[in-house]
Design a protein around this motif. Structure first.
Motif, PDB file in Angstrom:
ATOM      1  N   CYS A 148     -22.674  -1.262   4.263  1.00 48.87           N
ATOM      2  CA  CYS A 148     -23.591  -1.606   3.165  1.00 48.87           C
ATOM      3  C   CYS A 148     -24.456  -2.792   3.596  1.00 48.87           C
ATOM      4  O   CYS A 148     -24.130  -3.953   3.285  1.00 48.87           O
ATOM      5  CB  CYS A 148     -22.817  -1.960   1.903  1.00 48.87           C
ATOM      6  SG  CYS A 148     -21.873  -0.594   1.202  1.00 48.87           S
ATOM      7  N   LYS A 154     -30.853  -5.326   6.807  1.00 51.06           N
ATOM      8  CA  LYS A 154     -31.889  -4.291   6.710  1.00 51.06           C
ATOM      9  C   LYS A 154     -33.146  -4.693   7.481  1.00 51.06           C
ATOM     10  O   LYS A 154     -33.807  -3.848   8.090  1.00 51.06           O
ATOM     11  CB  LYS A 154     -32.214  -3.993   5.249  1.00 51.06           C
ATOM     12  CG  LYS A 154     -31.132  -3.209   4.527  1.00 51.06           C
ATOM     13  CD  LYS A 154     -31.505  -2.896   3.087  1.00 51.06           C
ATOM     14  CE  LYS A 154     -30.404  -2.091   2.410  1.00 51.06           C
ATOM     15  NZ  LYS A 154     -30.716  -1.770   1.006  1.00 51.06           N
ATOM     16  N   ALA A 179     -34.807   5.447  -0.755  1.00 59.98           N
ATOM     17  CA  ALA A 179     -34.143   5.191  -2.027  1.00 59.98           C
ATOM     18  C   ALA A 179     -34.091   6.527  -2.784  1.00 59.98           C
ATOM     19  O   ALA A 179     -34.663   7.515  -2.328  1.00 59.98           O
ATOM     20  CB  ALA A 179     -34.909   4.124  -2.811  1.00 59.98           C
ATOM     21  N   SER A 190     -31.285  -0.411  -3.986  1.00 61.01           N
ATOM     22  CA  SER A 190     -31.978   0.152  -2.826  1.00 61.01           C
ATOM     23  C   SER A 190     -33.470   0.239  -3.063  1.00 61.01           C
ATOM     24  O   SER A 190     -34.280   0.077  -2.134  1.00 61.01           O
ATOM     25  CB  SER A 190     -31.420   1.538  -2.497  1.00 61.01           C
ATOM     26  OG  SER A 190     -31.615   2.442  -3.568  1.00 61.01           O
ATOM     27  N   PRO A 245     -30.300   3.233   2.705  1.00 60.66           N
ATOM     28  CA  PRO A 245     -29.734   2.075   2.002  1.00 60.66           C
ATOM     29  C   PRO A 245     -28.313   1.735   2.395  1.00 60.66           C
ATOM     30  O   PRO A 245     -27.883   0.592   2.253  1.00 60.66           O
ATOM     31  CB  PRO A 245     -29.803   2.495   0.520  1.00 60.66           C
ATOM     32  CG  PRO A 245     -29.838   3.986   0.545  1.00 60.66           C
ATOM     33  CD  PRO A 245     -30.587   4.351   1.798  1.00 60.66           C
ATOM     34  N   ASN A 246     -27.551   2.734   2.892  1.00 61.13           N
ATOM     35  CA  ASN A 246     -26.169   2.462   3.281  1.00 61.13           C
ATOM     36  C   ASN A 246     -25.700   3.544   4.247  1.00 61.13           C
ATOM     37  O   ASN A 246     -26.389   4.553   4.471  1.00 61.13           O
ATOM     38  CB  ASN A 246     -25.242   2.367   2.070  1.00 61.13           C
ATOM     39  CG  ASN A 246     -25.322   3.599   1.187  1.00 61.13           C
ATOM     40  OD1 ASN A 246     -25.324   4.725   1.665  1.00 61.13           O
ATOM     41  ND2 ASN A 246     -25.401   3.386  -0.119  1.00 61.13           N
TER      42      ASN A 246
END
Length: 300
Positions: A148, A154, A179, A190, A245-246
């Motif tokens: 995460c 990011k 997203a 996100s 996002p993850n």
């Protein structure tokens, strides 16, 4: 600009062999890929593993083991440590995982005493996919390392994607920050993160790239979807890179692309002192060869 994985192989040929340290290469897929990379003049291979088992697999596959340097070691974790130390001691340029498990491989890379992560470094993974239904290579992150990622991570992932894109000859890569929707939804983290990254991209804080987000996967990759939704974007429908996002989302996309959509792939760990080839133990010799070529090209 490189648009196919086999073009990476051709691009790295003739640039001089990179020294490849392979940890625990006692399976056919790894040895076939290393053998092909050696025959193509891409690498000079150092195999760290059980000599008897390596020779046995080579002979069964019609590979001459004499073309490799073999360091005899039966313990898989020690093989990783030895390979990593070779990188640190400038005896090799690129690291590769063989039959050893990913957790042991990553522990060697992250070892505080002799590992390959610089101080305050961020370890990540970049996958390069060649999808039959997409018009160019697609770079995806992070499918393997960071569960995460926070905003700082990011930002680093975005820069790794952009840097790898430039290695492939893409001068101003188009990066889509993924997203659930292309709408800005303040209640979804996100979406908020994607909007921040897009603004950073507009201001040049992520380098020479076009960055847009939040974007859903469909509008990032399918021009008709973006046009139907009347979305004006320099990235939509033509993305070079997807920043997920993850890990859950990225890995699900990656597995669907490779297992259901027939995508071919290359993958490597980034953020380290050298490129580190990381593919699944079950990946094909072709995928492992492409990954070696990508890492060798990045090592330049």
């Amino acid at each position: 600009m490189i648009t196919k994985l086999d073009q990476i192989v051709r691009a790295v040929q003739g640039r001089g062999r990179k020294k490849l340290a392979v940890a625990y290469p006692q399976d056919s897929h790894t040895l076939e890929a290393v053998n092909a990379a050696t025959d193509m003049g891409i690498v000079e291979a150092i195999l760290i593993g059980d000599r008897e088992q390596i020779v046995k697999v080579c002979m069964a596959d019609g590979i001459d083991p004499e073309k490799f340097s073999i360091v005899d070691e039966k313990n898989d974790a020690v093989c990783v440590e030895t390979a990593v130390r070779m990188i640190r001691d400038s005896m090799a340029d690129v690291l590769m995982k063989g039959l050893v498990s990913t957790d042991k491989y990553m522990r060697g890379i992250l070892n505080k005493d002799f590992g390959l992560l610089p101080p305050k470094g961020v370890l990540s993974h970049v996958a390069v996919l060649e999808l039959p239904m997409y018009h160019k290579l697609l770079l995806v992150s992070d499918v393997a390392v960071i569960p995460c990622p926070d905003m700082n991570q990011k930002i680093r992932i975005a820069k790794y994607l952009i840097g790898t894109s430039r290695t492939l000859g893409i001068r101003a890569p188009k990066l889509a920050v993924i997203a659930p929707s292309e709408q800005m939804l303040p209640g979804i983290q996100s979406s908020v993160d994607a909007a921040i990254l897009a603004k950073m991209g507009d201001r040049g804080q992520l380098g020479d790239a076009l960055v847009d987000g939040p974007l859903a996967v469909d509008v990032a990759l399918v021009r008709e979807a973006a046009e139907t939704k009347r979305l004006t974007s320099s990235v939509a429908g033509d993305a070079d890179c997807l920043l997920f996002p993850n890990l859950d989302a990225a890995n699900a996309f990656f597995k669907a692309a490779t297992k259901l959509c027939g995508a071919r792939l290359a993958g490597m760990v980034v953020g380290t002192r050298c490129p580190c080839v990381l593919t699944s133990r079950g990946d094909s010799p072709e995928s492992k060869l492409y990954s070696i070529a990508l890492a060798a090209l990045s090592a330049d």
